[in-house]
Design a protein around this motif. Structure first.
Motif, PDB file in Angstrom:
ATOM      1  N   PHE A 236      26.757  42.419  32.999  1.00 57.54           N
ATOM      2  CA  PHE A 236      26.512  43.092  34.274  1.00 57.54           C
ATOM      3  C   PHE A 236      26.414  42.038  35.401  1.00 57.54           C
ATOM      4  N   GLY A 237      27.086  42.313  36.502  1.00 63.64           N
ATOM      5  CA  GLY A 237      27.068  41.386  37.647  1.00 63.64           C
ATOM      6  C   GLY A 237      28.032  40.232  37.510  1.00 63.64           C
ATOM      7  N   HIS A 238      28.614  40.057  36.313  1.00 62.51           N
ATOM      8  CA  HIS A 238      29.409  38.867  36.054  1.00 62.51           C
ATOM      9  C   HIS A 238      30.899  39.026  36.378  1.00 62.51           C
ATOM     10  N   THR A 239      31.398  40.257  36.488  1.00 65.80           N
ATOM     11  CA  THR A 239      32.840  40.387  36.768  1.00 65.80           C
ATOM     12  C   THR A 239      33.119  39.878  38.183  1.00 65.80           C
ATOM     13  N   ILE A 304      38.954  36.957  51.700  1.00 64.17           N
ATOM     14  CA  ILE A 304      38.714  36.299  50.412  1.00 64.17           C
ATOM     15  C   ILE A 304      39.140  37.186  49.222  1.00 64.17           C
ATOM     16  N   GLU A 305      39.308  38.504  49.493  1.00 68.22           N
ATOM     17  CA  GLU A 305      39.506  39.448  48.384  1.00 68.22           C
ATOM     18  C   GLU A 305      40.676  39.121  47.457  1.00 68.22           C
ATOM     19  N   PRO A 306      41.860  38.748  48.016  1.00 69.68           N
ATOM     20  CA  PRO A 306      42.964  38.447  47.086  1.00 69.68           C
ATOM     21  C   PRO A 306      42.639  37.304  46.127  1.00 69.68           C
ATOM     22  N   LEU A 307      41.897  36.301  46.652  1.00 71.80           N
ATOM     23  CA  LEU A 307      41.531  35.172  45.784  1.00 71.80           C
ATOM     24  C   LEU A 307      40.562  35.618  44.692  1.00 71.80           C
ATOM     25  N   LEU A 308      39.561  36.416  45.112  1.00 69.13           N
ATOM     26  CA  LEU A 308      38.593  36.905  44.124  1.00 69.13           C
ATOM     27  C   LEU A 308      39.302  37.735  43.064  1.00 69.13           C
ATOM     28  N   TRP A 309      40.231  38.569  43.518  1.00 67.88           N
ATOM     29  CA  TRP A 309      40.949  39.444  42.596  1.00 67.88           C
ATOM     30  C   TRP A 309      41.741  38.608  41.579  1.00 67.88           C
ATOM     31  N   GLN A 310      42.278  37.487  42.074  1.00 66.85           N
ATOM     32  CA  GLN A 310      43.025  36.601  41.178  1.00 66.85           C
ATOM     33  C   GLN A 310      42.103  36.043  40.071  1.00 66.85           C
ATOM     34  N   TYR A 311      40.918  35.590  40.495  1.00 61.02           N
ATOM     35  CA  TYR A 311      39.973  35.097  39.484  1.00 61.02           C
ATOM     36  C   TYR A 311      39.616  36.216  38.498  1.00 61.02           C
ATOM     37  N   LYS A 316      37.301  37.226  30.900  1.00 60.48           N
ATOM     38  CA  LYS A 316      37.419  37.374  29.435  1.00 60.48           C
ATOM     39  C   LYS A 316      37.250  38.823  28.972  1.00 60.48           C
ATOM     40  N   LYS A 317      36.591  39.646  29.778  1.00 60.82           N
ATOM     41  CA  LYS A 317      36.326  41.034  29.353  1.00 60.82           C
ATOM     42  C   LYS A 317      37.542  41.953  29.521  1.00 60.82           C
ATOM     43  N   ASN A 318      38.536  41.463  30.253  1.00 63.10           N
ATOM     44  CA  ASN A 318      39.692  42.329  30.531  1.00 63.10           C
ATOM     45  C   ASN A 318      40.419  42.747  29.253  1.00 63.10           C
ATOM     46  N   GLU A 319      40.972  43.928  29.290  1.00 62.03           N
ATOM     47  CA  GLU A 319      41.796  44.385  28.167  1.00 62.03           C
ATOM     48  C   GLU A 319      43.028  45.064  28.735  1.00 62.03           C
ATOM     49  N   LYS A 320      44.170  44.849  28.098  1.00 66.74           N
ATOM     50  CA  LYS A 320      45.452  45.448  28.491  1.00 66.74           C
ATOM     51  C   LYS A 320      45.721  45.273  29.992  1.00 66.74           C
ATOM     52  N   GLY A 321      45.345  44.120  30.506  1.00 76.62           N
ATOM     53  CA  GLY A 321      45.629  43.848  31.906  1.00 76.62           C
ATOM     54  C   GLY A 321      44.722  44.575  32.890  1.00 76.62           C
ATOM     55  N   HIS A 322      43.728  45.302  32.374  1.00 77.83           N
ATOM     56  CA  HIS A 322      42.800  45.999  33.273  1.00 77.83           C
ATOM     57  C   HIS A 322      41.566  45.141  33.519  1.00 77.83           C
ATOM     58  N   ARG A 339      36.733  50.448  34.445  1.00 78.01           N
ATOM     59  CA  ARG A 339      37.861  49.795  35.098  1.00 78.01           C
ATOM     60  C   ARG A 339      37.635  49.634  36.606  1.00 78.01           C
ATOM     61  N   LEU A 340      37.907  48.447  37.118  1.00 79.99           N
ATOM     62  CA  LEU A 340      37.847  48.225  38.570  1.00 79.99           C
ATOM     63  C   LEU A 340      39.262  48.089  39.119  1.00 79.99           C
TER      64      LEU A 340
END
Ligand SMILES: NC(=O)c1ccc[n+]([C@@H]2O[C@H](COP(=O)([O-])OP(=O)(O)OC[C@H]3O[C@@H](n4cnc5c(N)ncnc54)[C@H](O)[C@@H]3O)[C@@H](O)[C@H]2O)c1
Ligand SMILES: [Zn+2]
Length: 357
Positions: A236-239, A304-311, A316-322, A339-340
């Motif tokens: 929680f809070g880490h994504t 800053i959003e595009p950069l954050l989105w890139q990170y 590590k929690k992502n699955e199937k590109g989500h 999903r975000l």
């Protein structure tokens, strides 16, 4: 409080007001030699406490420079060389006396020295007490990233003492406390109520709060050791928080500490929880009031959003590109694998920026 022992997998976590229980264990353990790994600060502030409790035990000190900048293979070479000079053998013990840097790197150096010697963790920051020293993750930074070289290996024991808190700066103290707030938010309404009504967290019973945080972590890890479900809640809070931390390490003159970034991440993920997982607005207001009281809002530059989105794509929690995050339905009710979308991140960043005005 008497010493309290929590068993996690094959080792004990001992919580104690002082270091006498540790000294007793060292006396009864049959190692050929005892080496203490400290950094500049823990040599100054923590080593005297250990020496006092272990006056009759022959401890040999190895000191390394403090800070994440030294968490690398070059410092490991210093440690390995020193161990060789001091004639460490395979029945020696290393005692890692420090924060997460000393613990992660000392555990790694021990695990690779002569194919692996025993080590114990004596974490001295709140962050390392409730997080880094628990769970067996060891390693160093390498080239392009944090903790790229390392392994999983459990210590023989972890010894937590609140006596180390006194010399921590407020900033370092709160850095670790963010993880305690996280445990309370995902795990227990009772703890949340206690902490949210406390203006000065240092006035709380420090050992009791370490115990409560660890018991929540243990319960979660025991229920789901391989992180198939419930254990994910610890993120929680880490994504969003991790993305902010990575961004600020790369681009800011005064980078956020891990806990500071996670506090901002918890604010934003709580905000998203209102719409996406039904968190009552009143609870969001509570979370805002508490976290902004302890963690001053940071300026986030426009665009800053595009950069954050890139990170966030590399999380590590992502699955199937989500991009997946942990949201909350309420205090004590986390929901993982949520999903975000890019638009969620935009909204969360605007929400955070608006808190400042
Ligand atoms: N292994 C894991 O699962 C895990 C989890 C979270 C973080 N980590 C790692 O932990 C590290 C961060 O941990 P940290 O915040 O403890 O960093 P740190 O070890 O750098 O400690 C922070 C600062 O506090 C000083 N310090 C330590 N104890 C003190 C005391 N009692 N009094 C005064 N000063 C003291 C240190 O010298 C340092 O300057 C990172 O490298 C991170 O990757 C690992
Ligand atoms: Zn964390």
């Amino acid at each position: 409080m008497n010493d309290l022992e929590i068993t996690l997998q094959d080792y004990q976590i001992v919580l104690s007001d002082d270091l006498h229980g540790l000294a007793q264990w060292l006396r009864s353990a049959a190692y050929s030699q005892y080496y203490v790994l400290a950094d500049d600060n823990t040599q100054r502030y923590c080593w005297p406490l250990l020496q006092e409790a272990c006056a009759d035990i022959a401890l040999q000190l190895i000191t390394i420079p403090e800070g994440e900048d030294h968490k690398n293979l070059a410092t490991c070479e210093i440690i390995w060389s020193k161990l060789l000079d001091l004639q460490a053998d395979r029945t020696s013990l290393i005692i890692n006396l420090g924060g997460g840097v000393v613990g992660d790197m000392g555990g790694f150096a021990a695990s690779t020295f002569k194919r692996g010697i025993d080590f114990i963790q004596v974490p001295t920051t709140v962050l390392s007490q409730v997080d880094a020293s628990i769970g067996g993750k060891l390693g160093v930074d390498f080239k392009y990233g944090k903790n790229l070289i390392g392994l999983f290996r459990n210590p023989r024991r972890v010894h937590l003492s609140a006596s180390f808190h006194r010399t921590l700066s407020d900033r370092q103290y709160l850095n670790g406390f963010a993880e305690i707030f996280k445990h309370a938010i995902i795990g227990s309404g009772e703890l949340w109520d206690r902490y949210r009504n406390t203006a000065n967290l240092r006035e709380l019973d420090q050992l009791a709060l370490l115990k409560d945080a660890l018991l929540i972590k243990k319960e979660i890890v025991d229920l789901d050791p391989f992180e198939h479900g419930m254990r994910k809640a610890l993120n929680f809070g880490h994504t969003i928080g991790h993305a902010l931390e990575a961004w600020s390490i790369e681009h800011s003159k005064d980078p956020m500490l891990h806990g500071e970034a996670i506090a901002a991440g918890m604010l934003m993920e709580s905000f998203l929880s209102v719409e996406k997982s039904g968190l009552p607005g009143t609870i969001l207001q509570e979370i805002i009031a508490v976290l902004t009281r302890h963690y001053p809002l940071r300026t986030i530059p426009a665009g800053i959003e595009p950069l954050l989105w890139q990170y966030m794509q590399y999380d590590k929690k992502n699955e199937k590109g989500h991009v997946l995050a942990v949201l909350i339905e309420n205090i004590g009710k986390p929901r993982w694998n949520m999903r975000l979308h890019r638009k969620d991140l935009n909204e969360a960043v605007s929400f955070y920026k608006n808190l400042q005005s």
